[in-house]
Design a protein around this motif. Structure first.
Motif, PDB file in Angstrom:
ATOM      1  N   PRO A   7     -26.428 -33.102   0.846  1.00 19.64           N
ATOM      2  CA  PRO A   7     -27.385 -33.009  -0.019  1.00 19.64           C
ATOM      3  C   PRO A   7     -27.772 -31.581  -0.501  1.00 19.64           C
ATOM      4  O   PRO A   7     -28.096 -30.812   0.416  1.00 19.64           O
ATOM      5  CB  PRO A   7     -28.680 -33.878   0.300  1.00 19.64           C
ATOM      6  CG  PRO A   7     -28.494 -34.050   1.812  1.00 19.64           C
ATOM      7  CD  PRO A   7     -26.913 -33.812   1.971  1.00 19.64           C
ATOM      8  N   PHE A   8     -27.936 -31.221  -1.771  1.00 19.86           N
ATOM      9  CA  PHE A   8     -28.316 -29.752  -2.016  1.00 19.86           C
ATOM     10  C   PHE A   8     -27.321 -28.662  -1.412  1.00 19.86           C
ATOM     11  O   PHE A   8     -27.747 -27.558  -0.980  1.00 19.86           O
ATOM     12  CB  PHE A   8     -29.791 -29.406  -1.579  1.00 19.86           C
ATOM     13  CG  PHE A   8     -30.564 -30.308  -2.518  1.00 19.86           C
ATOM     14  CD1 PHE A   8     -30.969 -29.933  -3.564  1.00 19.86           C
ATOM     15  CD2 PHE A   8     -31.279 -31.517  -1.976  1.00 19.86           C
ATOM     16  CE1 PHE A   8     -31.929 -30.648  -4.400  1.00 19.86           C
ATOM     17  CE2 PHE A   8     -32.305 -32.155  -2.685  1.00 19.86           C
ATOM     18  CZ  PHE A   8     -32.172 -31.920  -4.196  1.00 19.86           C
ATOM     19  N   GLN A  10     -24.503 -26.735  -2.288  1.00 17.55           N
ATOM     20  CA  GLN A  10     -24.399 -25.568  -3.321  1.00 17.55           C
ATOM     21  C   GLN A  10     -25.780 -25.018  -3.300  1.00 17.55           C
ATOM     22  O   GLN A  10     -25.779 -23.590  -3.177  1.00 17.55           O
ATOM     23  CB  GLN A  10     -24.050 -25.711  -4.725  1.00 17.55           C
ATOM     24  CG  GLN A  10     -23.567 -24.778  -5.498  1.00 17.55           C
ATOM     25  CD  GLN A  10     -22.658 -23.782  -4.798  1.00 17.55           C
ATOM     26  OE1 GLN A  10     -21.285 -24.365  -4.249  1.00 17.55           O
ATOM     27  NE2 GLN A  10     -22.681 -22.414  -4.603  1.00 17.55           N
ATOM     28  N   GLU A  11     -26.779 -25.384  -3.638  1.00 21.13           N
ATOM     29  CA  GLU A  11     -27.979 -24.766  -3.842  1.00 21.13           C
ATOM     30  C   GLU A  11     -28.280 -24.209  -2.252  1.00 21.13           C
ATOM     31  O   GLU A  11     -29.110 -22.985  -2.394  1.00 21.13           O
ATOM     32  CB  GLU A  11     -29.251 -25.796  -3.729  1.00 21.13           C
ATOM     33  CG  GLU A  11     -29.120 -26.414  -5.466  1.00 21.13           C
ATOM     34  CD  GLU A  11     -28.393 -27.628  -5.550  1.00 21.13           C
ATOM     35  OE1 GLU A  11     -27.416 -27.826  -4.690  1.00 21.13           O
ATOM     36  OE2 GLU A  11     -28.426 -28.442  -6.483  1.00 21.13           O
ATOM     37  N   GLY A  12     -28.210 -24.691  -1.173  1.00 24.20           N
ATOM     38  CA  GLY A  12     -28.360 -24.191   0.061  1.00 24.20           C
ATOM     39  C   GLY A  12     -27.436 -22.940   0.249  1.00 24.20           C
ATOM     40  O   GLY A  12     -27.935 -22.023   0.776  1.00 24.20           O
ATOM     41  N   PHE A  76     -35.398 -24.802  -5.788  1.00 24.78           N
ATOM     42  CA  PHE A  76     -34.723 -25.958  -6.477  1.00 24.78           C
ATOM     43  C   PHE A  76     -35.486 -27.256  -6.555  1.00 24.78           C
ATOM     44  O   PHE A  76     -34.980 -28.122  -6.220  1.00 24.78           O
ATOM     45  CB  PHE A  76     -33.242 -26.204  -5.816  1.00 24.78           C
ATOM     46  CG  PHE A  76     -32.386 -25.125  -5.834  1.00 24.78           C
ATOM     47  CD1 PHE A  76     -31.760 -24.508  -6.949  1.00 24.78           C
ATOM     48  CD2 PHE A  76     -32.049 -24.198  -4.945  1.00 24.78           C
ATOM     49  CE1 PHE A  76     -30.844 -23.501  -7.036  1.00 24.78           C
ATOM     50  CE2 PHE A  76     -31.277 -23.166  -4.806  1.00 24.78           C
ATOM     51  CZ  PHE A  76     -30.596 -22.573  -6.008  1.00 24.78           C
ATOM     52  N   LYS A  78     -36.747 -29.276  -4.595  1.00 22.50           N
ATOM     53  CA  LYS A  78     -37.122 -30.072  -3.509  1.00 22.50           C
ATOM     54  C   LYS A  78     -36.567 -29.349  -2.280  1.00 22.50           C
ATOM     55  O   LYS A  78     -36.385 -30.375  -1.083  1.00 22.50           O
ATOM     56  CB  LYS A  78     -36.310 -31.293  -3.731  1.00 22.50           C
ATOM     57  CG  LYS A  78     -36.775 -32.380  -4.632  1.00 22.50           C
ATOM     58  CD  LYS A  78     -38.198 -32.783  -4.426  1.00 22.50           C
ATOM     59  CE  LYS A  78     -38.146 -34.020  -3.455  1.00 22.50           C
ATOM     60  NZ  LYS A  78     -39.404 -34.542  -3.044  1.00 22.50           N
ATOM     61  N   VAL A  79     -36.314 -28.396  -2.089  1.00 24.07           N
ATOM     62  CA  VAL A  79     -35.750 -27.588  -0.620  1.00 24.07           C
ATOM     63  C   VAL A  79     -36.678 -26.910  -0.100  1.00 24.07           C
ATOM     64  O   VAL A  79     -37.378 -25.784  -0.709  1.00 24.07           O
ATOM     65  CB  VAL A  79     -34.582 -26.996  -0.909  1.00 24.07           C
ATOM     66  CG1 VAL A  79     -34.213 -26.231   0.470  1.00 24.07           C
ATOM     67  CG2 VAL A  79     -33.283 -27.889  -1.575  1.00 24.07           C
ATOM     68  N   SER A 106     -39.270 -34.177   1.038  1.00 24.64           N
ATOM     69  CA  SER A 106     -38.438 -33.283   0.807  1.00 24.64           C
ATOM     70  C   SER A 106     -37.213 -33.686   1.658  1.00 24.64           C
ATOM     71  O   SER A 106     -37.153 -33.791   3.028  1.00 24.64           O
ATOM     72  CB  SER A 106     -38.380 -31.850   0.845  1.00 24.64           C
ATOM     73  OG  SER A 106     -39.247 -31.545  -0.243  1.00 24.64           O
ATOM     74  N   VAL A 108     -34.216 -31.938   2.158  1.00 22.35           N
ATOM     75  CA  VAL A 108     -33.603 -30.676   2.925  1.00 22.35           C
ATOM     76  C   VAL A 108     -34.812 -29.478   3.100  1.00 22.35           C
ATOM     77  O   VAL A 108     -35.591 -29.437   2.256  1.00 22.35           O
ATOM     78  CB  VAL A 108     -32.306 -30.318   2.082  1.00 22.35           C
ATOM     79  CG1 VAL A 108     -31.617 -28.976   2.470  1.00 22.35           C
ATOM     80  CG2 VAL A 108     -31.649 -31.333   1.664  1.00 22.35           C
ATOM     81  N   ARG A 124     -30.758 -25.346   8.998  1.00 16.38           N
ATOM     82  CA  ARG A 124     -30.893 -26.179   7.990  1.00 16.38           C
ATOM     83  C   ARG A 124     -31.047 -27.672   8.704  1.00 16.38           C
ATOM     84  O   ARG A 124     -30.501 -28.353   9.625  1.00 16.38           O
ATOM     85  CB  ARG A 124     -29.702 -26.432   7.319  1.00 16.38           C
ATOM     86  CG  ARG A 124     -29.610 -27.479   6.152  1.00 16.38           C
ATOM     87  CD  ARG A 124     -28.101 -27.048   5.355  1.00 16.38           C
ATOM     88  NE  ARG A 124     -28.358 -27.781   3.932  1.00 16.38           N
ATOM     89  CZ  ARG A 124     -27.767 -28.907   3.746  1.00 16.38           C
ATOM     90  NH1 ARG A 124     -27.181 -29.406   4.708  1.00 16.38           N
ATOM     91  NH2 ARG A 124     -27.750 -29.379   2.552  1.00 16.38           N
TER      92      ARG A 124
END
Length: 131
Positions: A7-8, A10-12, A76, A78-79, A106, A108, A124
């Motif tokens: 989850p997430f 790419q955002e990470g 983003f 939710k991170v 959340s 992540v 993470r």
């Protein structure tokens, strides 16, 4: 069966690229507030959405408490991100982030430590209960 992406993910990667850039420019060992402000600038430059120091309400038996938790960043939407500038990440820092993640529901979170001089330290976390 297709491989399931974390989850997430790419955002990470995008967030951590910004964090690495801040550490590459400033190095380690400065105050946490310096890294917070610099990271916010870097996130803006990269067009990454974030909220800073957003208070999280806590309830006990359907009653809102006066005390609030305040994570450093939410990226983003939710991170959850908690920043540190210490010699190393400790279990109390991990527990702090996990509490923030649970309260904000959340899935992540990132614990990022700018303190070490030679390298950025980070962890993470994923809470599967909120996926």
């Amino acid at each position: 069966m297709p491989e399931q992406q974390s989850p997430f993910a790419q955002e990470g990667y995008d967030f951590m690229a910004a964090a690495f850039e801040v550490h590459n420019v400033l190095g380690g060992g400065l105050l946490e507030e310096i890294y917070q402000e610099s990271l916010e600038i870097e996130l803006e430059l990269r067009g990454i959405m974030f909220r800073r120091k957003q208070e999280l309400e806590i309830h006990y038996k359907q009653r809102k408490l006066k005390k609030r938790y305040v994570p450093d960043l939410c990226v983003f939407e939710k991170v959850v991100v908690e920043l540190k500038a210490t010699s190393e990440i400790g279990s109390e820092h991990e527990a702090q982030l996990i509490n923030y993640m649970r309260i904000s529901r959340s899935s992540v979170g990132y614990l990022v430590n700018f303190g070490p001089i030679k390298k950025l330290e980070y962890k993470r976390f994923i809470l599967s209960e909120f996926l």
